[in-house]
Motif scaffolding. Structure first.
Motif, short mmCIF file in Angstrom:
data_model
loop_
_atom_site.label_atom_id
_atom_site.label_comp_id
_atom_site.label_asym_id
_atom_site.label_seq_id
_atom_site.Cartn_x
_atom_site.Cartn_y
_atom_site.Cartn_z
N SER A 60 0.89 -1.30 -0.03
CA SER A 60 0.01 -0.07 -0.11
C SER A 60 0.88 1.09 -0.09
O SER A 60 0.46 2.05 -0.64
CB SER A 60 -0.98 -0.04 1.20
OG SER A 60 -1.76 -1.06 1.48
N GLN A 61 1.89 1.03 0.83
CA GLN A 61 2.86 2.49 0.79
C GLN A 61 3.65 2.54 -0.51
O GLN A 61 3.63 3.69 -0.99
CB GLN A 61 3.90 2.02 1.85
CG GLN A 61 3.36 2.16 3.40
CD GLN A 61 4.61 1.99 4.45
OE1 GLN A 61 4.55 0.83 4.88
NE2 GLN A 61 5.30 2.99 4.53
N VAL B 66 1.30 4.33 -2.92
CA VAL B 66 1.46 5.99 -2.86
C VAL B 66 2.49 6.36 -3.18
O VAL B 66 2.43 7.57 -3.99
CB VAL B 66 1.23 6.25 -1.38
CG1 VAL B 66 1.05 7.69 -1.20
CG2 VAL B 66 -0.21 5.49 -0.86
N GLU C 264 2.42 6.84 -7.01
CA GLU C 264 1.54 7.95 -7.55
C GLU C 264 2.02 9.21 -7.36
O GLU C 264 2.17 10.00 -8.12
CB GLU C 264 0.11 7.83 -6.69
CG GLU C 264 -0.79 8.46 -7.25
CD GLU C 264 -1.97 8.25 -6.36
OE1 GLU C 264 -3.00 9.04 -6.68
OE2 GLU C 264 -2.15 7.41 -5.58
N ARG C 265 2.75 9.19 -6.21
CA ARG C 265 3.39 10.59 -5.99
C ARG C 265 4.68 10.92 -6.93
O ARG C 265 4.65 11.88 -7.14
CB ARG C 265 4.16 10.56 -4.32
CG ARG C 265 2.97 10.55 -3.44
CD ARG C 265 1.93 11.89 -3.38
NE ARG C 265 1.03 11.78 -1.87
CZ ARG C 265 -0.07 12.09 -2.28
NH1 ARG C 265 -0.57 12.57 -3.37
NH2 ARG C 265 -1.05 12.17 -0.94
N GLU D 74 3.28 12.18 -9.95
CA GLU D 74 2.97 13.36 -10.01
C GLU D 74 3.87 14.48 -10.02
O GLU D 74 3.69 15.34 -10.42
CB GLU D 74 1.93 13.63 -8.75
CG GLU D 74 0.56 12.97 -8.52
CD GLU D 74 0.10 13.00 -7.14
OE1 GLU D 74 -1.04 12.24 -6.88
OE2 GLU D 74 0.59 13.35 -6.08
N ASP E 252 10.14 3.90 5.96
CA ASP E 252 10.33 2.88 6.75
C ASP E 252 8.75 2.21 6.83
O ASP E 252 7.75 2.80 6.44
CB ASP E 252 10.38 3.24 8.05
CG ASP E 252 11.88 3.81 8.37
OD1 ASP E 252 12.75 2.86 8.05
OD2 ASP E 252 12.11 4.82 8.97
#
Lengths: 281, 322
Positions: free
Chosen positions: B261-262, B265, B268-269, B272, B282
């Motif tokens: 999940s991390q 993100v 995606e970032r 962007e 971590d």
């Protein structure tokens, strides 16, 4: 001869009635806040407690709500232990009668809030940030506070974690911008490290929700409901009972009186569920 | 090989495989990306540990995903990666394992790289050209979890090889002090020194923390420490569920699904931002496993708050009763 046949038939009927009574009742469980890794131990603890309490009930736990819903409709269990939104939101087609509510530190409700470090003053400050939270597979429930945050701030990313304490430690150690957790978790952390606890603050989106309750479904007879109520009345006074409520994270179960039970009756509403199965026929 | 040895061997094998991978060539990342992003998931091998982060990543990523398994082979892996890149336009890479990260960097130098499940990622220079999620829980977060599980913990022992970094040890000592824990460390030069190190510290500690140090963690040492800590009334804290099943009191390990999940993100970032590089994170999720039988022997109330924090309670008594 005819009397002998009648007698044999009567005995057979009585025997089958006894056999039917010997079938254990079923208690289905679903809670997004309970760790899936412990479901098997929880089921063992529940089965042991109800067996000891002479209210033989088989406990069946579900990780995913879709599975719970499907098996509920297929198996028609007599009892469920679920959050109150379960029957309101989904279409299980059975009225639930509240039997007992859990209590933790004298409360039967928990409050969740968005917790952040002191430099964050409001949710807008983390509009492009990340929030750690526990949630059901598939994302936060529609209409929940977490869902509102996501809609109000589309740039926010929510990272699902296994436990609320993971979310809280992540924000305490600066790994995420905020955590959406039960407020009691902050006290738990402060108990271990006052500095870590006091370095955090609530920035909003608090909501109070009742803990999951035990309900009798429409498939339970009054006698069965009474047997389970009776078993639950002494849960905190035995070793196996303490283990069961400890696993669930509570101090006790308190029986729900008839007035509150009437208030707590839940039934899927036609507007949310569409035509009932009966009317559709 | 005994059942106990098998249980211990699994995490060690993972460490050994990760350490056997060679050095890394780094290439600057540049990421022109169009939505919805097409992510290439690259896994070093078919290890079951990779599936949880992959599943979590897939659940979180809205765009197209293609998966390539390198099959544990450098040459065949390179060929598979080249084939995947030839037929598809790749916006970003999510690599699982050191070999996957290293080969992805080499074969697809222009695709932004996010890695996970790479033990000791700093050794491979990944931080210079990629982002990712480390596989080790940070020591402060790890010790905080020990303290949450064992609120009375005051004196924590740790046995480490003398080759271990003194910086790491000092960081652990400082993090422990913040939680009101005194860290008592004993260094050993070889595996046979572990029993003596334990005997020297056993009267001064409430709990023994076993770190993934190949000099310390051997089959014989684990068996010795598991038995002695139980008889001495000392909580034995491990880093893998396998050790808890074999008699340790509890383990705290990173949760693999949360890493996925991390990583989603981070991908995606990164897309962007288009330029620059995000810092390696971590892991934030954890898996806490407790052996109820050991806890009862140590007089720890397994019905209390400890259960509310545990992801899994192993109770041989329950399993026998069932």
């Amino acid at each position: 001869m005819r009397r002998v046949v009648q007698l044999a038939f009567t005995i057979a009927l009585l025997g089958s009635a006894e056999l039917a009574q010997a079938e254990p009742m079923r208690l289905f469980f679903f809670s997004p806040d309970f760790s899936p890794g412990n479901l098997s131990v929880l089921a063992q603890a529940a089965d042991a407690y109800f067996r000891e309490s002479k209210a033989d009930t088989r406990f069946q736990a579900f990780v995913r709500f879709e599975d719970f819903e499907r098996e509920f409709l297929a198996q028609k269990p007599e009892f469920v232990l679920v959050p109150d939104w379960a029957n309101d939101t989904l279409c299980l087609g059975s009225e639930f009668r509240a039997l007992a509510k859990p209590v933790r530190a004298g409360e039967s409700h928990g409050r969740k809030a968005l917790i952040a470090r002191p430099t964050v003053r409001r949710v807008a400050d983390i509009a492009k940030g990340s929030i750690a939270a526990t949630m059901t597979p598939g994302g936060p429930a529609s209409g929940s506070a977490l869902d509102r945050i996501r809609r109000d701030h589309p740039g926010v990313r929510i990272i699902p974690v296994p436990k609320e304490i993971d979310a809280l430690l992540a924000v305490a150690f600066g790994q995420v911008d905020a955590a959406f957790v039960s407020t009691g978790q902050v006290d738990l952390l402060a108990g271990v490290s006052p500095k870590l606890g006091t370095d955090l603050k609530e920035i909003g989106y608090a909501e109070s929700t009742p803990f999951p309750m035990i309900y009798a479904t429409a498939y339970a007879t009054d006698e069965q409901a009474e047997d389970v109520r009776s078993a639950l009345s002494s849960v905190a006074s035995t070793g196996t009972g303490k283990r069961l409520i400890g696993l669930l994270g509570y101090d006790d179960w308190v029986l729900v009186g008839s007035a509150e039970a009437a208030k707590r009756r839940t039934k899927s509403t036609a507007s949310m569920c569409g035509p009932s199965k009966e009317s559709a026929k | 090989m005994s059942a106990l040895r098998k249980r211990i061997a699994t995490p060690l094998r993972v460490v050994a495989v990760a350490l056997a991978i060679g050095s890394v060539s780094s290439t600057p990342a540049a990421a022109p990306a169009a939505a919805p992003a097409h992510v290439l998931i690259v896994k070093s091998d078919d290890l079951p540990q990779y599936q949880q982060p992959i599943d979590a990543f897939v659940a979180a990523h809205p765009g197209k995903i293609t998966t390539v398994n390198l099959g544990g082979s450098k040459e065949e892996g390179r060929a598979r990666l080249l084939r995947a890149a030839k037929h598809e336009s790749i916006d970003a890479v999510f690599a699982l394992g050191a070999q996957a990260a290293w080969l992805s960097r080499e074969v697809l130098p222009r695709a932004p790289l996010t890695f996970a499940m790479v033990i000791d990622w700093q050794r491979y220079g990944l931080g210079e050209s990629a982002t990712g999620v480390a596989v080790e829980l940070p020591v402060d977060a790890l010790l905080a979890r020990f303290k949450l599980l064992l609120p009375n913990l005051r004196r924590l022992g740790v046995i480490h090889s003398t080759q271990a970094s003194s910086t790491t040890l000092e960081a652990a000592r400082a993090a422990a002090a913040k939680l009101g824990i005194e860290l008592r460390a004993e260094g050993v030069t070889h595996a046979e020194g572990v029993a003596g190190a334990y005997r020297r510290m056993r009267r001064d500690i409430d709990a023994l923390w076993m770190v993934p140090d190949p000099v310390v963690v051997t089959h014989d040492n684990f068996r010795y420490l598991a038995e002695r800590t139980r008889s001495d009334g000392i909580a034995f804290l491990a880093f893998s569920e396998n050790f808890v099943r074999a008699g340790a009191l509890l383990s705290v390990a990173p949760d693999y699904a949360t890493m996925g999940s991390q990583a989603a993100v981070l991908v995606e970032r990164t897309l962007e931002r288009r330029t620059g590089r995000l810092a390696v994170q971590d892991p934030i999720g954890s898996s806490l496993v407790i052996n109820a039988e050991t806890a009862r022997e140590l007089g720890i109330d397994v019905n209390g708050s400890i259960l509310r924090l545990a992801d899994k309670v192993i109770d041989e008594d329950d399993e026998r009763a069932r």
